[in-house]
Design a protein around this motif. Structure first.
Motif, short mmCIF file in Angstrom:
data_model
loop_
_atom_site.label_atom_id
_atom_site.label_comp_id
_atom_site.label_asym_id
_atom_site.label_seq_id
_atom_site.Cartn_x
_atom_site.Cartn_y
_atom_site.Cartn_z
N LEU A 113 -16.47 36.77 2.66
CA LEU A 113 -16.75 37.12 1.27
C LEU A 113 -18.03 36.41 0.81
CD1 LEU A 113 -15.43 38.55 -1.30
CD2 LEU A 113 -14.68 36.25 -1.91
N LEU A 114 -18.11 35.12 1.08
CA LEU A 114 -19.29 34.37 0.66
C LEU A 114 -20.55 34.86 1.34
CD1 LEU A 114 -16.96 32.23 -0.19
CD2 LEU A 114 -18.90 30.68 -0.29
N ARG A 115 -20.41 35.14 2.64
CA ARG A 115 -21.60 35.57 3.38
C ARG A 115 -22.14 36.90 2.86
NH1 ARG A 115 -23.42 33.60 8.29
NH2 ARG A 115 -24.81 35.40 8.17
N GLU A 116 -21.27 37.76 2.36
CA GLU A 116 -21.74 39.02 1.80
C GLU A 116 -22.72 38.75 0.66
OE1 GLU A 116 -18.50 41.95 1.71
OE2 GLU A 116 -19.35 42.59 -0.22
N GLY B 45 -27.65 37.71 -4.95
CA GLY B 45 -26.73 38.53 -4.15
C GLY B 45 -25.34 38.49 -4.74
N GLN B 46 -24.70 39.64 -4.79
CA GLN B 46 -23.34 39.69 -5.31
C GLN B 46 -22.48 40.55 -4.40
OE1 GLN B 46 -22.91 40.31 -9.68
NE2 GLN B 46 -25.09 40.79 -9.67
N THR B 47 -21.20 40.25 -4.39
CA THR B 47 -20.25 41.14 -3.72
C THR B 47 -19.77 42.16 -4.73
OG1 THR B 47 -18.32 39.87 -4.39
CG2 THR B 47 -19.36 39.22 -2.33
N LYS B 48 -19.17 43.20 -4.23
CA LYS B 48 -18.39 44.07 -5.12
C LYS B 48 -17.20 43.23 -5.58
CE LYS B 48 -16.41 47.94 -6.76
NZ LYS B 48 -15.93 47.46 -8.05
N TYR B 49 -16.93 43.24 -6.88
CA TYR B 49 -15.78 42.50 -7.38
C TYR B 49 -14.58 43.43 -7.41
CZ TYR B 49 -19.76 39.66 -8.62
OH TYR B 49 -20.92 38.94 -8.55
N GLN B 50 -13.48 42.98 -6.90
CA GLN B 50 -12.26 43.80 -6.97
C GLN B 50 -11.03 42.92 -6.87
OE1 GLN B 50 -13.65 46.24 -3.65
NE2 GLN B 50 -11.78 45.73 -2.54
N ALA B 51 -9.87 43.49 -7.16
CA ALA B 51 -8.64 42.71 -7.23
C ALA B 51 -8.34 42.06 -5.88
CB ALA B 51 -7.49 43.59 -7.67
N ALA C 50 -28.47 37.67 -1.07
CA ALA C 50 -29.42 36.83 -1.82
C ALA C 50 -30.61 36.46 -0.95
CB ALA C 50 -28.71 35.58 -2.33
N LEU C 51 -30.31 36.12 0.32
CA LEU C 51 -31.41 35.75 1.23
C LEU C 51 -32.34 36.94 1.46
CD1 LEU C 51 -29.42 33.69 3.94
CD2 LEU C 51 -30.86 32.78 2.11
N LEU C 52 -31.73 38.10 1.66
CA LEU C 52 -32.52 39.32 1.87
C LEU C 52 -33.38 39.61 0.64
CD1 LEU C 52 -32.78 41.68 3.98
CD2 LEU C 52 -31.15 42.94 2.57
N ASP C 53 -32.77 39.48 -0.52
CA ASP C 53 -33.47 39.76 -1.77
C ASP C 53 -34.66 38.80 -1.95
OD1 ASP C 53 -33.70 41.17 -4.25
OD2 ASP C 53 -32.80 39.46 -5.29
N SER D 85 -10.19 38.70 -10.11
CA SER D 85 -11.02 39.34 -9.08
C SER D 85 -11.28 38.44 -7.88
CB SER D 85 -12.39 39.74 -9.66
OG SER D 85 -12.28 40.28 -10.95
N ASP D 86 -11.55 39.08 -6.76
CA ASP D 86 -12.16 38.41 -5.61
C ASP D 86 -13.67 38.65 -5.71
OD1 ASP D 86 -9.67 37.81 -4.65
OD2 ASP D 86 -9.72 39.18 -2.94
N GLY D 87 -14.44 37.63 -5.41
CA GLY D 87 -15.87 37.88 -5.42
C GLY D 87 -16.70 36.62 -5.25
N ALA D 88 -17.97 36.83 -4.94
CA ALA D 88 -18.91 35.73 -4.78
C ALA D 88 -20.27 36.16 -5.29
CB ALA D 88 -19.01 35.31 -3.32
N CYS D 89 -21.02 35.18 -5.75
CA CYS D 89 -22.37 35.43 -6.25
C CYS D 89 -23.27 34.32 -5.72
CB CYS D 89 -22.35 35.42 -7.78
SG CYS D 89 -23.97 35.60 -8.53
N ALA D 90 -24.46 34.68 -5.28
CA ALA D 90 -25.37 33.68 -4.70
C ALA D 90 -26.77 33.87 -5.24
CB ALA D 90 -25.38 33.80 -3.18
N MET D 91 -27.51 32.77 -5.27
CA MET D 91 -28.92 32.83 -5.68
C MET D 91 -29.74 31.92 -4.78
SD MET D 91 -28.94 32.76 -9.85
CE MET D 91 -27.83 31.39 -10.09
N VAL D 92 -31.00 32.28 -4.63
CA VAL D 92 -31.96 31.38 -3.99
C VAL D 92 -32.90 30.90 -5.09
CG1 VAL D 92 -33.80 31.12 -2.29
CG2 VAL D 92 -31.82 32.60 -1.80
N ILE D 93 -32.98 29.58 -5.24
CA ILE D 93 -33.85 28.99 -6.26
C ILE D 93 -35.00 28.29 -5.55
CG2 ILE D 93 -33.99 27.31 -8.14
CD1 ILE D 93 -31.08 27.99 -8.79
N ALA D 94 -36.22 28.58 -6.00
CA ALA D 94 -37.40 28.10 -5.28
C ALA D 94 -38.36 27.36 -6.22
CB ALA D 94 -38.12 29.28 -4.63
#
Ligand SMILES: [Zn+2]
Lengths: 389, 324, 352
Positions: free
Chosen positions: A28-31, A12-18, A36-39, A210-219
């Motif tokens: 921001l993190l929850r986005e 899961g990623q957010t749109k990155y922007q200034a 990522a959870l949905l994916d 940029s502002d932004g967050a990136c998340a992954m689920v590792i299984a």
């Protein structure tokens, strides 16, 4: 003892922007986390542990912000770790999360990295005057520019190579809806015409803030089977190496920590000829010239020859070793997340989910991050196939 | 505090100050906007409980909180602690109490200050009311503090119509003061500078000469030791031309920032190059220090104003290429 | 799970370090001591992990210069957590569990005296609704203490006896800062400081660093005669908001303890920077009166931020090495009012 096979099952990623003026840090993190959870087709209840990464706390003015974020990240009652290894942190954070699964401790780990740089000013946070010392280098660009000059001198690279990298990454970014910079019409000529900031680095050869967050689920292997995800990104190898910021006769152009890490990485992944066996790479290139430097450091080219791959177009999508199909750090740079974005984009490639910037038939990809004064390295190889060993 | 030469190591005050600009997101924007209008909102959790300040996400369902309701500006102290020596920027600059105050109409207490003169003047169960700041801007500090209220006082329950939130961001000043101290090895170096001398130190294991000296040789992990006085001239190994303005910059742009490898040293350090057009600076150029007037010397590296070309022939690439 | 043991530990603690916040002056001799204890050199170590904080030092990347203490050319496999080194130890233990490495050194360091610690720690709180009030660490602990006092869960006498026992036990700890034979009456005779807390109820601001060696299987036996084998290692976090959790119990400690397995523990080193927090921890872990608590004196006698947690583990391991404990528990905490907690159990015997 054998490691438990582990894979990325959600990104899961957010749109990155200034400036993401519409969300708090938690928002921001929850986005990124929710995506990522949905994916991955899982919910917070399925997550065993959370690993958070970000660069210096001074960027947001919150000390150990994972403490405040714990509840919003669904971590209450669970283990939560906070990694900080300078610019490589996004990568190291993913590696710690992967280890928790590979060691057999957890089935599903959520990992997230972020930076909300608009809350302060990165140049300030990185250059707070220390008594007795005279600051002259003017931020990260000023720090790295002399080493870029050393690379150019050492390799004899033509001066337009940096501009070629920047033009390519900015064009790639147009294919990535999450990228911060969508600068239509960026060409080698337009990059060369942009302001020289830290000679030899031009404005268009630098990364944005940029502002932004990136998340992954590792299984784990078992959790992958249960998940119904049929295209996971299997983790074939992970490595981290560190060396000092400054040391007598330290090679700052082609640092040994990067060479050692990649050599160990290829060995661990069973790769003997990286340029032939790796289909594409997301590599931490915050200033354009680091593409040829890292091509050599990673063993895709002999020392002094990295720029030739760039010049021949081999690092573009469709080339021999595409670099930064997503647009890379040059197009989006929420510092603490930038490394994880590289790792996640590598995963998306082998999952076949990179959208418009997908490399056809990518089966093995590299994710790479570095930090500090080119001294902290973290990298992984992910593949469409379960690792054989 | 002026650095004293008596102490074992050099000390100097160091300030870390920044006004952070925070964006709030939907829930906190509503909460802050209401505070500006002298009203307190609580968030309604999935289980129906009302929590002040409103969390952004439900602790059980993890979904975003969407419903906010006004609660009273009167409440009851649930627990408290005396603050005998307030620290800078706390709500009151005289002794006060921090307390958990359960506002009427809410189900979880909020943390804030209560203005009483002595511990004897506050107790759990005491009724308190909000004292609003003279000017409210949409901040938790719009509640200046709580103050004792009569038991029989009825609470002013605000029920007003809130339009779209007026406040969507906040400024958070973070001002920290530290006592910075140099290491013993650095202290020798900085004290040397105050006498116009450049003291490096040799690592007892690898025998490399470090300037500034190091608390640990980065290769061997032992402190550098044997003192070596180095000349104030050397070779420029590599450089960049800084053409970008930044906060706190003191040098007019463009200027050259370069690694200078002093003769006899095994490591280069960053400094300024002047007295030459930036376009004429070269790798391998021989440079020498230009010192400030002696009476301006302190224990700082800026005693050397900059380095300038010596006019000697450039060093051969092979003599410094392993320092890049 | 692989059998992994604590086989080396060294520490330095002081009221005020008259030196650089990099703490290299402390780390260099600590690493030297660890090599001496194990008979190893740098090349025997497979993984390194440290814990420290930029806000304690007042500058970004404060951990970067600390790696010089290791000597990192040739480069090493290394990581860092912005947490107490107890969590760095956890990361190292996980790394060993993957089978990639067999040994690790972990270190933590911090110079709390460089700023006003109780104010700096307010920066951990919710940045929108709590931090702007600068609630200091002592006040948050005071609110927690009073809630338990007024609910009758503990009393002043119980708090005073924690202080008295800690300071008396610390008399034989060369690194303790506040120590000496003390009776509960001595404690109660002190005036209130931050009512309901007396000064001795609050840990002293402390500087320090420490290092620890982990090793798996035969490597552990090679380095240590009686390794302290890790039989349980768990940590949990709770919401930060004081109104979103029970302050008078520690559910995160309870679940970490239950997952680690506390049965048969004869000694516990608990990281309680405030006297009443020891009472909360003891009851959350279900430790009986027969369990020796904090023979080192615990955090009430020295609480160097970012190493005080791993110090509890080191002190527990020392008891196993010395044969004065067969099964010990150690605990570390982080965040305001016991928000995040870690529990490790150490055994003189491998496995269970
Ligand atoms: Zn050396």
């Amino acid at each position: 003892m054998a490691k438990i096979p582990a894979a990325v099952i959600g990104v899961g990623q957010t749109k990155y922007q200034a400036l993401r003026a519409d969300v708090s840090m938690a928002g921001l993190l929850r986005e990124a986390v929710d995506r990522a959870l949905l994916d991955a087709g899982v919910t917070f209840d399925d997550i065993d542990a959370v690993v958070v990464g970000k660069a210096p706390d001074l960027f947001e003015g919150v000390m150990m912000p994972e403490l405040y974020l714990a509840d919003a990240l669904g971590a209450s009652g669970k283990p939560l770790l906070r990694v900080h290894t300078a610019g490589s942190v996004g990568g190291s954070t993913a590696i710690v999360a992967a280890s928790l699964v590979q060691a057999g401790i957890h089935e599903r780990v959520l990992t997230v990295a972020f930076e909300k740089q608009s809350e302060s000013n990165a140049m300030w946070a990185l250059s707070i005057p220390v008594p007795f010392i005279m600051p002259v280098h003017a931020g990260a660009g000023g720090y790295f520019a002399p080493h870029v000059r050393s690379y150019i001198r050492r390799s004899g690279a033509p001066l337009h190579i940096g501009a070629m990298v920047a033009a390519k990454d900015r064009q790639n970014a147009l294919k990535n809806p999450y990228a911060h910079l969508h600068n239509e019409g960026t060409t080698v000529e337009s990059v060369l015409a942009s302001t020289m900031l830290w000679d030899p680095i031009r404005f268009d050869e630098t990364c944005p803030s940029s502002d932004g967050a990136c998340a992954m689920v590792i299984a784990s292997e078992t959790a992958v089977e249960k998940s119904g995800i049929t295209n996971p990104a299997w983790i074939h190898a992970t490595q981290m190496r560190s060396e000092p910021t400054t040391a007598a006769e330290r090679d700052q152009v082609n640092p040994q920590a990067g060479r050692d890490a990649s050599a160990a990485l290829w060995k661990q992944a069973g790769i003997t000829n990286p340029i032939e066996e790796i289909d594409c790479a997301e590599v931490y290139v915050p200033f354009s010239w680091f593409e040829p430097m890292w091509l050599e450091n990673l063993g895709f080219a002999a020392p002094g020859d990295g720029w030739k791959l760039t010049e021949a177009g081999e690092t573009a999508i469709g080339g021999k070793i595409p670099f930064n199909m997503s647009g890379g750090v040059l197009s989006s740079n929420p510092i603490g997340a930038s490394g994880m974005i590289r790792f996640a984009e590598a995963a998306l490639q082998v999952m076949g989910e990179a959208g418009e910037h997908q490399v056809d038939g990518a089966r093995k990809a590299l994710g790479h991050a570095y930090g500090g004064g080119s001294q902290f390295f973290s990298m992984w190889v992910v593949g469409a196939d379960k690792p054989a060993h | 505090m002026a650095p004293t030469t008596e102490s074992r190591v050099l000390h100097a005050p160091m300030k870390v100050e920044f006004d952070y600009t925070r964006s709030l997101g939907s829930v906190l924007s509503q909460f802050m906007s209401a505070l500006k209008q002298h009203s307190v909102l609580g968030g309604v959790l999935a289980d129906g409980r009302v929590v002040v300040p409103p969390p952004e996400f439900d602790p059980v369902t993890h979904l975003a909180i969407t419903e906010l309701v006004p609660v009273s500006d009167h409440g009851t102290v649930q627990s408290w602690s005396w603050v005998p020596e307030p620290v800078s920027q706390q709500p009151l600059d005289k002794p006060f109490a921090f307390a958990q105050v359960l506002l009427d109409g809410s189900d979880a207490p909020m943390l804030h200050a209560v203005d009483v003169d002595a511990p004897a003047d506050i107790s759990t169960g005491m009724r308190v009311r909000v004292r609003w700041a003279e000017e409210t801007i949409g901040s938790i500090r719009d509640i200046a503090c709580f103050e004792p209220a009569g038991d029989s006082e009825t609470s002013g329950s605000a029920s007003m119509d809130f339009g779209p939130p007026e406040v969507t961001g906040m400024i958070s000043p973070v001002n920290l003061a530290y006592d910075y101290a140099a290491s013993p090895e650095e202290t020798k170096f900085f004290r040397g500078l105050s006498e116009g001398k450049l003291f490096g130190q040799r690592c007892p294991v690898c025998e490399k000469v470090y300037i500034p000296p190091r608390g640990a040789c980065p290769v061997d992990g032992v402190p550098t030791a044997e003192e070596i006085e180095l000349p104030d001239r050397g070779t420029l190994t590599t450089y960049c031309v800084v053409n970008v303005p930044f906060k706190g910059q003191t040098i007019p742009i463009p200027y050259v920032s370069a690694y200078v490898l002093l003769d006899g040293a095994d490591i280069a350090f960053l400094h300024l190059i002047l007295d030459i057009d930036a376009a004429d600076v070269r790798m391998g150029m021989r440079v020498e220090a230009v010192w400030k007037p002696r009476e301006e010397w302190t224990t700082s590296l800026d005693n050397i104003r900059y380095f300038r070309p010596t006019g000697e022939p450039d060093a051969e690439y092979d003599t410094y290429k392993h320092h890049l | 799970m692989r059998d992994v043991a604590v086989v080396g530990f060294a520490q330095r603690q002081m009221k005020e370090l008259d030196g650089s916040p990099t703490c290299l002056e402390l780390l260099v001799p600590i690493l030297g001591e660890l090599y001496q204890q194990t008979g190893w050199t740098k090349s025997d170590i497979g993984f390194w992990c440290s814990g420290s904080s930029d806000y304690l030092a007042g500058r970004s990347f404060s951990f970067v210069s600390a790696v010089d203490a290791i000597g990192t050319l040739p480069p090493v496999m290394e990581s860092h957590v912005e947490m107490d080194a107890a969590w760095a130890l956890y990361e190292a233990w996980v790394k060993i569990q993957t089978g990639e490495v067999d040994t690790a050194i972990v270190y933590g360091f911090g110079k709390s005296s460089a700023g006003i610690l109780r104010r700096i720690l307010a920066l951990q709180l919710d940045p929108y609704t709590a931090q702007p009030l600068w609630p200091d660490t002592v006040s948050l602990a005071g609110i927690q203490a009073r809630e338990g006092l007024e609910k009758g869960l503990w009393d002043e006498a119980a708090m005073a006896s924690v202080v008295a026992r800690s300071m008396s036990d610390a008399a034989s700890n060369e690194w303790a800062i506040r120590k000496g034979a003390t009776s509960p009456a001595d404690v109660l005779a002190q005036s209130m400081y931050a009512d309901p807390l007396r000064r001795w109820d609050c840990a002293p601001v402390s500087d320090g660093a420490s290092g620890m060696v982990l090793a798996a299987g035969d490597r552990a036996l090679e380095a240590c005669e009686r390794p302290a084998w890790i039989t349980g290692f768990e940590h949990r976090i709770e919401p930060i908001a004081l109104n979103a959790r029970s302050l008078v119990t520690s559910t995160s400690t309870a679940s970490a303890g239950a997952a680690s397995g506390t049965a048969g523990v004869d000694l516990a080193e608990l990281h309680a920077p405030f006297s009443h927090q020891e009472l909360i921890l003891r009851s959350s872990l279900g430790l009986g009166d027969d369990v020796r608590i904090n023979p080192s004196g615990g955090a009430l006698t020295a609480n160097p931020m970012f190493s005080a947690g791993v110090n509890r583990i080191g002190e527990a391991a020392k008891q196993i090495w010395a044969g004065t404990s067969d099964k010990a528990l150690a605990h570390a905490t982080s965040g305001p009012a016991l928000q995040q907690n870690l529990v490790i159990t150490l055994d003189s015997q491998k496995g269970n």
